[in-house]
Design a protein around this motif. Structure first.
Motif, short mmCIF file in Angstrom:
data_model
loop_
_atom_site.label_atom_id
_atom_site.label_comp_id
_atom_site.label_asym_id
_atom_site.label_seq_id
_atom_site.Cartn_x
_atom_site.Cartn_y
_atom_site.Cartn_z
N ASP A 96 0.82 -1.22 0.00
CA ASP A 96 0.00 0.00 0.00
C ASP A 96 0.85 1.27 0.00
N ASP A 97 2.04 1.22 0.60
CA ASP A 97 2.85 2.43 0.71
C ASP A 97 3.80 2.61 -0.48
N ILE A 98 3.60 1.82 -1.53
CA ILE A 98 4.37 1.97 -2.78
C ILE A 98 3.36 2.10 -3.92
N ASP A 99 3.56 3.08 -4.76
CA ASP A 99 2.69 3.29 -5.92
C ASP A 99 2.87 2.13 -6.91
N LEU A 100 1.78 1.67 -7.50
CA LEU A 100 1.84 0.53 -8.41
C LEU A 100 2.78 0.78 -9.59
N ALA A 101 2.76 2.03 -10.13
CA ALA A 101 3.65 2.35 -11.26
C ALA A 101 5.11 2.27 -10.84
N HIS A 102 5.42 2.72 -9.62
CA HIS A 102 6.80 2.67 -9.11
C HIS A 102 7.21 1.22 -8.87
N TRP A 103 6.29 0.45 -8.30
CA TRP A 103 6.54 -0.98 -8.05
C TRP A 103 6.89 -1.71 -9.34
N ASP B 223 14.67 -7.44 -6.78
CA ASP B 223 13.99 -8.37 -5.89
C ASP B 223 12.84 -7.67 -5.15
N PRO B 224 11.64 -8.27 -5.12
CA PRO B 224 10.49 -7.62 -4.46
C PRO B 224 10.72 -7.28 -3.00
N GLU B 225 11.39 -8.18 -2.26
CA GLU B 225 11.64 -7.89 -0.86
C GLU B 225 12.55 -6.68 -0.70
N LEU B 226 13.54 -6.56 -1.57
CA LEU B 226 14.43 -5.41 -1.52
C LEU B 226 13.68 -4.13 -1.86
N ILE B 227 12.72 -4.21 -2.79
CA ILE B 227 11.91 -3.04 -3.12
C ILE B 227 11.12 -2.59 -1.89
N GLY C 181 5.95 11.06 -6.33
CA GLY C 181 7.04 10.31 -6.92
C GLY C 181 7.53 9.26 -5.94
N TRP C 182 8.64 8.60 -6.28
CA TRP C 182 9.20 7.63 -5.32
C TRP C 182 10.47 8.16 -4.67
N TRP C 183 10.67 7.72 -3.42
CA TRP C 183 11.84 8.11 -2.63
C TRP C 183 12.60 6.84 -2.24
N CYS C 184 13.92 6.94 -2.30
CA CYS C 184 14.75 5.80 -1.90
C CYS C 184 15.97 6.32 -1.16
N ALA C 185 16.25 5.72 0.00
CA ALA C 185 17.46 6.05 0.77
C ALA C 185 17.96 4.78 1.41
#
Length: 626
Positions: free
Chosen positions: A47-54, A63-67, A112-116
């Motif tokens: 739910d906390d990840i946008d489907l397009a970003h996923w 890997d999905p778990e890493l995402i 958008g998506w954020w990654c850190a």
């Protein structure tokens, strides 16, 4: 208040999630995750990840778990908290952002998506610095409009990405390098383990690339750009004020004897290739000074990044195991041809070629014996019919004379005896490209000419470095060549053709630089290679004693070698003259032909005039030395 980011985290990473992210954004809270009940892959988008970003990340073979551990959806005003928190940002007295910054970053509100990742300099807690990819990127307007695809915290020094890693991928990295994970390590952190045991790391460009490599069991660290691993200190005017140095994040892992492989994107634009090469060279140098064992992974293309390469089912293990040492990479970088090909062939002979009228700078890149000279013949004949003068430049007199015979134009020494004189052009050794030579060369006479530079790489190096006749007139030769190329490439009908089996960027950069023009080359590349290659034997000795012994044995067994040396004179123990004398003593019954500057200019010698008919003449001899 932003919805808490609920991570589906592995037990190894639980201890990290006790900090606020970003640390200076008080409105954003991260709840420590609970242990996952199912270690299997869950392909459903959280739910906390946008489907397009996923789907974007899954498409890069991540890997999905890493995402789940690293990706976060930002919506509305949340992007401001993650990107505009720095203390160096100018604010109003009330503490609010200034209007110019609000206007500049208004696009953040589209989400958008954020990654850190984690912070190796702060006990591997969550890092406030990271990367944001906006759904609607902003544009920077200048000489060229630039789309800013990725954003990083405003006015904060860039750092590196150390992504959170699920258990199974940690175990995969450990298995790949045969490094165990102790109970103490398991209670710590993946990156602490990488640092502690000097696990080999791969340095890449962009966070998704690191995620892709981690997903197949490589300890990958990402920097936000090719220059991101180091700082180049400059003053307020952009002038360098000190020596480059590694950023602290990378320096932390740049330990003695650690293997570091650099894997940056594959590019075709020459200016980008040059920029990336400079960054690789600087990064490699700084890592080597720290005692690291640095190698370079070169992506083969056409995919740009390693994530694209993996998505196309590329074999990264093969690239990793065949990575080049710094020395090998430096040599290889001189042999690259990265300009866009207009035509790619894969055939034994080039065949007929129709050049577009607007092709001002043409490159012929095809192996030896694939018909490069034959393909020039109709081009030369058409130019002659159209009244366009032809100038063919080479670096060897004998080669020039042979080309003149094959293409039906005079060599410079034959111009006086030719009925058309220099009207249709001629073949010239580059040593004579000056007014005091027999050619009385003047670049202004060739403004609309067809200029062909055969064996272009050799001609360029010969022009710049040879100690033959060109050495006496090098400055004037270079001046005339520069003027010639500029006159031809800026004229209406003029054209330059570069032909070489080993054609590289060097030839095009040299021509374009000398002419001071910006032209897109039109390049034909023939990728054909013979099914069987040559056996090469390397004799690592200061003198070729072992080589000569093997040569003697080969000849005794009936072999017919073609012997190539780098010298001729009697004073050279291994020059053509002395090798001929030794072989005549050892094998007096064999037919031996010596081909060098002395024999081909002697009318009484069998080698005289052989350059124009080599195939038939060489077949008449048992041994040939040149």
């Amino acid at each position: 208040m932003q919805k808490p980011h609920s991570f589906s985290e592995s037990e190894l990473e639980i201890r990290q999630f006790t900090e606020i992210v970003p640390q200076s954004a008080p409105n954003v809270t991260v709840i420590p995750p609970s242990l996952p009940k199912n270690e299997g892959l869950n392909q459903k988008c959280p739910d906390d990840i946008d489907l397009a970003h996923w789907n974007e990340w899954l498409a890069s073979k991540i890997d999905p778990e890493l995402i789940k551990l690293n990706l976060l959806k930002l919506i509305g005003n949340e992007g401001y908290d993650f990107l505009l928190y720095g203390s160096r940002i100018s604010r109003q007295n009330s503490g609010k952002l200034r209007n110019r910054d609000l206007k500049k970053y208004r696009h953040l509100e589209h989400g958008g998506w954020w990654c850190a990742g984690v912070d190796p300099l702060n006990d591997y807690k969550l890092m406030s610095w990271g990367c944001f990819k906006p759904n609607k990127p902003r544009h920077e307007f200048g000489e060229y409009t630039k789309i800013i695809k990725y954003e990083h915290p405003y006015k904060e020094s860039t750092r590196a990405f150390f992504l959170r890693v699920p258990v199974k991928l940690w175990e995969q990295v450990a298995q790949r390098h045969n490094i165990p994970i102790s109970d103490e390590d398991a209670r710590a952190n993946f990156w602490h383990w990488v640092c502690k045991y000097k696990v080999p790391i791969t340095l890449c460009e962009g966070v998704k690339k690191a995620a892709s490599l981690l997903s197949i069991g490589y300890a990958a660290i990402a920097v936000p750009g090719v220059n991101g691993a180091y700082r180049n200190p400059k003053d307020e005017y952009g002038k360098s004020i000190g020596q480059p140095f590694l950023i602290p994040d990378i320096e932390h892992f740049a330990t003695h004897e650690r293997e570091v492989r650099i894997c940056f994107d594959h590019d075709l634009k020459p200016e980008t290739v040059q920029r990336v090469s400079s960054a690789i060279a600087q990064t490699s140098l700084l890592l080597s000074k720290r005692g690291c064992k640095v190698q370079i992974i070169q992506l083969p293309g056409p995919e740009k990044g390693v994530d694209d390469f993996l998505a196309a089912d590329g074999d990264f293990d093969k690239l990793y195991n065949s990575a080049l040492t710094i020395e090998q990479w430096q040599v290889h970088s001189f042999n690259q041809l990265t300009y866009k090909r207009a035509l790619t062939l894969n055939q034994r002979y080039l065949g007929e070629l129709n050049l577009p009228d607007d092709a001002k700078l043409v490159g012929l890149h095809s192996g030896k014996g694939t018909g490069k000279t034959e393909i020039l013949d109709p081009i030369v004949q058409k130019a002659i019919r159209d009244g366009q003068p032809v100038l063919l430049l080479t670096h060897r007199v004998q080669l020039g004379q042979a080309l003149a015979d094959r293409l039906g134009i005079p060599y410079i020494t034959e111009v006086r005896d030719n009925e058309t004189g220099a009207m249709l052009g001629y073949v010239l050794c580059v040593d004579s490209l000056h007014p005091k030579s027999l050619a009385r060369f003047n670049a202004d006479d060739w403004k609309d000419a067809l200029v062909i530079i055969d064996e272009a790489e050799q001609v360029i190096w010969h022009t710049l470095t040879a100690n033959t006749e060109v050495q006496k007139h090098r400055v004037e030769v270079i001046r005339q060549m520069s003027k010639l190329l500029r006159n031809v490439l800026t004229s209406k009908r003029g054209r330059v053709i570069l032909s070489d089996a080993d054609l590289t960027n060097l030839s095009f950069e040299f021509v374009l630089g000398m002419a001071s023009v910006d032209i897109q080359p039109w390049i034909v590349e023939n990728t054909w290679k013979p099914e069987t290659g040559w056996n090469v034997f390397h004799y690592d000795q200061t003198t070729p004693v072992a080589w000569f012994a093997a040569l003697e044995e080969y000849i005794t067994d009936g072999g017919k070698p073609f012997i190539v040396t780098h010298c001729q004179k009697v004073r050279s123990k291994w020059g053509t003259i002395n090798i001929e004398a030794r072989l005549k003593t050892l094998f007096p019954h064999l037919r031996i032909l010596r081909v060098d500057s002395e024999t081909i200019s002697d009318p009484t010698h069998p080698a005289y005039g052989c350059m124009s008919n080599l195939n038939s003449i060489l077949a008449s001899y048992d041994l040939v030395i040149t």
